[in-house]
Design a protein around this motif. Structure first.
Motif, PDB file in Angstrom:
ATOM      1  N   ILE A  76       0.942  -1.016   0.059  1.00  0.00           N
ATOM      2  CA  ILE A  76      -0.097   0.596  -0.059  1.00  0.00           C
ATOM      3  C   ILE A  76       0.920   1.214   0.127  1.00  0.00           C
ATOM      4  N   LEU A  77       1.754   0.883   1.098  1.00  0.00           N
ATOM      5  CA  LEU A  77       2.771   2.708   1.128  1.00  0.00           C
ATOM      6  C   LEU A  77       3.515   2.970  -0.534  1.00  0.00           C
ATOM      7  N   THR A  78       3.544   1.848  -1.204  1.00  0.00           N
ATOM      8  CA  THR A  78       4.266   2.113  -2.779  1.00  0.00           C
ATOM      9  C   THR A  78       3.380   2.449  -3.217  1.00  0.00           C
ATOM     10  N   ASN A  79       2.487   2.963  -3.419  1.00  0.00           N
ATOM     11  CA  ASN A  79       1.557   3.453  -4.099  1.00  0.00           C
ATOM     12  C   ASN A  79       0.911   5.196  -3.357  1.00  0.00           C
ATOM     13  N   VAL A  80       1.593   5.061  -2.521  1.00  0.00           N
ATOM     14  CA  VAL A  80       0.954   6.494  -1.332  1.00  0.00           C
ATOM     15  C   VAL A  80       2.150   7.242  -1.977  1.00  0.00           C
ATOM     16  N   ASN A  81       1.554   8.928  -1.965  1.00  0.00           N
ATOM     17  CA  ASN A  81       2.488   9.867  -2.247  1.00  0.00           C
ATOM     18  C   ASN A  81       3.718   9.633  -1.501  1.00  0.00           C
ATOM     19  N   PRO A  82       4.988   9.712  -2.160  1.00  0.00           N
ATOM     20  CA  PRO A  82       6.175   9.796  -1.561  1.00  0.00           C
ATOM     21  C   PRO A  82       6.717  10.548   0.108  1.00  0.00           C
ATOM     22  N   GLN A  83       6.089  11.918   0.149  1.00  0.00           N
ATOM     23  CA  GLN A  83       5.995  13.242   1.461  1.00  0.00           C
ATOM     24  C   GLN A  83       5.122  11.985   2.556  1.00  0.00           C
ATOM     25  N   LYS A  84       3.730  11.574   1.828  1.00  0.00           N
ATOM     26  CA  LYS A  84       3.484  11.480   2.649  1.00  0.00           C
ATOM     27  C   LYS A  84       3.614   9.357   3.667  1.00  0.00           C
ATOM     28  N   ALA A  85       3.983   9.169   2.299  1.00  0.00           N
ATOM     29  CA  ALA A  85       4.165   7.924   2.695  1.00  0.00           C
ATOM     30  C   ALA A  85       5.530   7.995   3.579  1.00  0.00           C
ATOM     31  N   ALA A  86       6.215   8.975   3.682  1.00  0.00           N
ATOM     32  CA  ALA A  86       7.495   8.691   5.035  1.00  0.00           C
ATOM     33  C   ALA A  86       7.065   9.170   6.048  1.00  0.00           C
ATOM     34  N   ARG A  87       5.909  10.528   6.185  1.00  0.00           N
ATOM     35  CA  ARG A  87       5.498  11.037   7.341  1.00  0.00           C
ATOM     36  C   ARG A  87       5.423   9.249   8.137  1.00  0.00           C
ATOM     37  N   LEU A  88       4.053   8.471   7.852  1.00  0.00           N
ATOM     38  CA  LEU A  88       3.152   8.055   7.585  1.00  0.00           C
ATOM     39  C   LEU A  88       4.248   7.134   7.582  1.00  0.00           C
ATOM     40  N   SER A  89       5.231   6.562   7.440  1.00  0.00           N
ATOM     41  CA  SER A  89       7.333   5.598   8.134  1.00  0.00           C
ATOM     42  C   SER A  89       7.195   5.734   9.611  1.00  0.00           C
ATOM     43  N   GLU A  90       7.330   7.355   9.380  1.00  0.00           N
ATOM     44  CA  GLU A  90       7.249   8.463  10.969  1.00  0.00           C
ATOM     45  C   GLU A  90       7.137   8.260  11.698  1.00  0.00           C
ATOM     46  N   MET A  91       6.236   8.045  11.360  1.00  0.00           N
ATOM     47  CA  MET A  91       4.927   7.744  12.551  1.00  0.00           C
ATOM     48  C   MET A  91       4.906   5.877  13.590  1.00  0.00           C
ATOM     49  N   LEU A  92       5.006   5.200  11.887  1.00  0.00           N
ATOM     50  CA  LEU A  92       4.667   3.960  12.735  1.00  0.00           C
ATOM     51  C   LEU A  92       5.921   3.504  13.434  1.00  0.00           C
ATOM     52  N   THR A  93       6.992   4.138  12.993  1.00  0.00           N
ATOM     53  CA  THR A  93       8.174   3.891  14.035  1.00  0.00           C
ATOM     54  C   THR A  93       7.799   5.328  15.196  1.00  0.00           C
ATOM     55  N   ASP A  94       6.843   5.974  15.990  1.00  0.00           N
ATOM     56  CA  ASP A  94       7.174   5.978  17.123  1.00  0.00           C
ATOM     57  C   ASP A  94       5.755   6.116  17.389  1.00  0.00           C
ATOM     58  N   LEU A  95       4.870   4.897  17.332  1.00  0.00           N
ATOM     59  CA  LEU A  95       3.597   4.478  17.041  1.00  0.00           C
ATOM     60  C   LEU A  95       4.415   3.711  18.886  1.00  0.00           C
ATOM     61  N   GLN A  96       3.199   3.997  19.796  1.00  0.00           N
ATOM     62  CA  GLN A  96       3.527   3.336  21.993  1.00  0.00           C
ATOM     63  C   GLN A  96       2.552   2.198  21.344  1.00  0.00           C
ATOM     64  N   LEU A  97       1.078   2.180  21.231  1.00  0.00           N
ATOM     65  CA  LEU A  97       0.479   1.214  20.469  1.00  0.00           C
ATOM     66  C   LEU A  97       0.804  -0.484  20.361  1.00  0.00           C
ATOM     67  N   PRO A  98       0.366  -1.551  20.702  1.00  0.00           N
ATOM     68  CA  PRO A  98       1.151  -2.519  20.077  1.00  0.00           C
ATOM     69  C   PRO A  98      -0.090  -2.585  19.154  1.00  0.00           C
ATOM     70  N   PHE A  99       0.472  -3.582  18.611  1.00  0.00           N
ATOM     71  CA  PHE A  99      -0.265  -4.256  17.445  1.00  0.00           C
ATOM     72  C   PHE A  99      -1.511  -5.119  16.849  1.00  0.00           C
ATOM     73  N   ILE A 100      -2.787  -5.144  16.812  1.00  0.00           N
ATOM     74  CA  ILE A 100      -3.954  -4.912  16.595  1.00  0.00           C
ATOM     75  C   ILE A 100      -3.653  -6.511  16.203  1.00  0.00           C
ATOM     76  N   GLU A 101      -4.198  -7.518  16.798  1.00  0.00           N
ATOM     77  CA  GLU A 101      -3.923  -8.772  16.348  1.00  0.00           C
ATOM     78  C   GLU A 101      -5.376  -9.089  15.946  1.00  0.00           C
ATOM     79  N   ARG A 102      -4.619 -10.436  14.951  1.00  0.00           N
ATOM     80  CA  ARG A 102      -5.545 -10.289  13.882  1.00  0.00           C
ATOM     81  C   ARG A 102      -6.211 -11.732  13.831  1.00  0.00           C
TER      82      ARG A 102
END
Length: 183
Positions: free
Chosen positions: A157-183
């Motif tokens: 999905i991220l490969t199809n997102v605008n590069p600047q937005k993908a970079a911001r989302l990736s940074e936010m993913l690294t800062d995310l403190q919540l545990p991953f939601i189990e599926r």
């Protein structure tokens, strides 16, 4: 002989009177009262009888102490009433806090369920379509959705997102403190 008896009576009577006077108890004086009298103005020539002052002061002092005791009792009752009222308010606040905590837990559960549902929805979409919708989402929600996906799905999905937005989302993913939601 009568004269001898009178002499003997006088001899024993005179020293006996002195001894009886000596044996009578000495009046005890109140030191506080004497201090009060000593502190009286030096110009006062009024002689005050200690016994009179005691008789006058004791009832006033007793009355003053009783009034003071009654005032202290009233204040103590007021303090107990206020303490009881504060305890009741504290219990109410604790009950409200427990309710709020429970509501927050329920809200977290609902939010997690909704994010888990979004993760499922975006995981089942084609990557270009999911990327187009993800770009329009609030970034916090987008990050939580990506965090809940498998790494390969999120990467597609991220490969199809605008590069600047993908970079911001990736940074936010690294800062995310919540545990991953189990599926």
């Amino acid at each position: 002989m009568v004269l001898a008896v009178i002499k003997l009576g006088l001899i024993f009577a005179l020293p006996g009177q002195k001894n009886q006077e000596e044996m009578q108890p000495v009046e005890q004086k109140n030191p506080m009262l004497e201090t009060r009298l000593a502190l009286a103005a030096p110009g006062d020539n009024n002689e005050v009888d200690v016994a009179e002052v005691e008789e006058k002061d004791i009832p006033r002092e007793v009355q003053r102490l009783r009034e003071r005791e009654a005032e202290l009792d009233r204040r103590e009752r007021n303090l107990r009433d206020l303490e009881k009222e504060l305890d009741e308010k504290l219990e109410e606040l604790r009950a409200l806090q427990a309710e709020v905590d429970e509501m927050l837990k329920q809200a977290d559960v609902v939010r997690d369920e909704k994010i888990a549902h979004l993760v499922n929805v975006y995981s089942n979409m084609e990557p270009p379509q999911a990327a187009a919708v993800l770009e329009t989402l609030n970034e916090d929600i987008a990050v939580k959705v990506l965090a809940g996906m498998r790494g390969r799905e999120a990467g597609d999905i991220l490969t199809n997102v605008n590069p600047q937005k993908a970079a911001r989302l990736s940074e936010m993913l690294t800062d995310l403190q919540l545990p991953f939601i189990e599926r």
